[in-house]
Design a protein around this motif. Structure first.
Motif, PDB file in Angstrom:
ATOM      1  N   ALA A  36       0.808  -1.101   0.038  1.00  0.00           N
ATOM      2  CA  ALA A  36       0.028   0.040  -0.058  1.00  0.00           C
ATOM      3  C   ALA A  36       0.864   1.358   0.109  1.00  0.00           C
ATOM      4  N   LEU A  96      -8.235  -3.656   0.081  1.00  0.00           N
ATOM      5  CA  LEU A  96      -6.934  -4.034  -0.437  1.00  0.00           C
ATOM      6  C   LEU A  96      -7.002  -4.276  -2.135  1.00  0.00           C
ATOM      7  N   ILE A  99      -7.612  -1.195  -3.996  1.00  0.00           N
ATOM      8  CA  ILE A  99      -6.253   0.004  -4.171  1.00  0.00           C
ATOM      9  C   ILE A  99      -5.414  -0.770  -5.250  1.00  0.00           C
ATOM     10  N   ALA A 133      -8.579   2.656   0.047  1.00  0.00           N
ATOM     11  CA  ALA A 133      -7.586   2.969   0.826  1.00  0.00           C
ATOM     12  C   ALA A 133      -8.257   3.361   2.200  1.00  0.00           C
ATOM     13  N   LEU A 194      -0.325  -5.848  -4.856  1.00  0.00           N
ATOM     14  CA  LEU A 194      -1.317  -5.734  -3.924  1.00  0.00           C
ATOM     15  C   LEU A 194      -2.674  -6.666  -4.161  1.00  0.00           C
TER      16      LEU A 194
END
Length: 432
Positions: A36, A96, A99, A133, A194
């Protein structure tokens, strides 16, 4: 021999503090925080130059940085309020994935040549990334506060170390990938990493338990607005806002300032990583000190002072009769990272401790509301910083523009000192 036995016993006790499921949570969070942070750190070194090639001004790409934080500011309290209905684990997973997918898409902006389309798509992708986020941030802080109640500061700060590590790896690896495959490659690789973390999270993070359940008696009657009625919580929110405003300002303005030194993309990434190094190394120390009874307000005070020093020398400030020098700028960025680490960790701990001390239940609901407060004011600062910073850079120089975060840090420092003096004099008022 007795000495070594005592050392071995101390190590065994420290390792056995956490259960197996807690170690799994820590492991997943380490990778989640790492990637992140890589996503966030990739944009500042590379996006401004790409945006200018498409005809964008500093104001426009400053707002692209800022819109992300504005959405997080709006969305975080919502996730915090309804976390106990949605479940922290589900919110974490969806956050997650969102993002990662947004980062993957962001790389393809290099294929968009029209100025209007480029800026419009930049805003759209950043909005979706911001929603992810805010979900990830609020859920992760909620889980930390609930699962590691006896060592919140240390655990929070340790995970922030991996976030700082991501700030180091992101620009450095991004610079290498940029030289290999241009603007596209760093974002595609980081986004895919990610996404992989998001897909394996359901298999590794235990479901149910304290993070997906809450006492129904604790679910009503307070929100972030209620929390802000506590003076110490308001002070924590202001310090968080100020430090994130400083980060956001540099994210939009530092790369143009560095152009005078004629650095390559990889070298620019290395300069950006100096703050990440100092942040990641200092955050666990601040957390450990607060778990050992250092009061968060004194850590905040020290952090404000460090940010003031940092903004005096990064430019340096317009009233300092020294020409910009790369070495001095890097020293300022190192000091900046240490100061941000002090404020970010102490702000969360101060808000959490004071909310419970002032009658908030020691429950999932309180953890999620405090998490929402932290994420919300963090993002408010990250919106104001780059948005105003980009506009100021269009109107003047970096050295003149840097007076904005400098003056902001001085004002918050005065407020922290006033709060400490007020608490110190309070017993005298009781007997007067």
């Amino acid at each position: 021999m007795n000495y070594f036995n005592r050392v071995r016993e101390n190590i065994r006790r420290k390792v056995s503090v956490f259960s197996g499921s807690q170690w799994v949570i820590i492991l997943v969070f380490c990778f989640a925080y790492l990637f992140a942070a890589c996503v966030n750190s990739l944009q500042a070194p590379f996006y401004p130059a790409e945006a200018e090639r498409k005809g964008a001004s500093a104001t426009e790409y400053g707002l692209v940085f800022g819109i992300f934080q504005l959405i997080v500011f709006i969305a975080s309290p919502i996730f915090g309020k309804y976390m106990h209905f949605l479940g922290a684990k589900l919110v974490l997973e969806l956050g997650l994935f969102t993002i990662g997918a947004s980062c993957f898409a962001f790389g393809f902006l290099a294929r968009v040549n029209d100025h209007t389309a480029f800026i419009t798509l930049s805003f759209a992708i950043r909005v979706f990334e911001a929603i992810g986020a805010s979900a990830f941030c609020t859920a992760s802080f909620t889980i930390i506060a609930g699962e590691f109640a006896g060592s919140v500061a240390t655990t929070f700060a340790s995970l922030e170390t991996f976030y700082g590590l991501g700030l180091i790896i992101g620009p450095t690896l991004g610079g290498i990938l940029f030289e290999l495959g241009g603007f596209l490659l760093p974002f595609v690789v980081t986004g895919l990493c990610l996404i992989v973390v998001a897909l394996i999270t359901p298999c590794l993070v235990p479901g149910g338990g304290s993070m997906d359940k809450a006492d129904s008696n604790d679910q009503e009657g307070f929100s972030i607005i209620t929390l802000l009625r506590i003076p110490a919580a308001t002070l924590a929110a202001l310090t968080i806002w100020m430090s994130s405003c400083s980060i956001g300002f540099l994210s939009a303005t530092l790369e143009p300032h560095l152009r005078q030194f004629h650095l390559s993309e990889m070298q620019v990434g290395l300069v950006f990583m100096t703050t990440g190094i100092s942040y990641s190394l200092s955050a666990p120390i601040w957390g450990k000190l607060m778990d050992k009874k250092w009061h968060p307000k004194y850590v905040s005070l020290f952090g404000c002072g460090l940010l003031i020093v940092a903004h005096l020398i990064i430019g340096p400030a317009i009233f300092i009769p020294i020409e910009p020098q790369l070495g001095i700028t890097c020293v300022g960025l190192i000091i900046h990272g240490i100061g941000v680490g002090a404020i970010q960790v102490s702000g969360f701990v101060l808000a959490l401790r004071e909310s419970i001390a002032n009658g908030f239940p020691d429950s999932l609901k309180t953890y999620s509301v405090v998490s929402g407060l932290w994420a919300s004011f963090l993002s408010l600062g990250m919106f104001v910083g780059p948005s105003l910073g980009g506009w100021l850079l269009d109107q003047s120089s970096f050295r003149m523009s840097s007076l904005f975060p400098l003056v902001t840090a001085i004002i918050v420092l005065v407020l922290v000192i006033g709060f400490i003096i007020r608490k110190f004099l309070q017993p005298f008022y009781l007997f007067s």
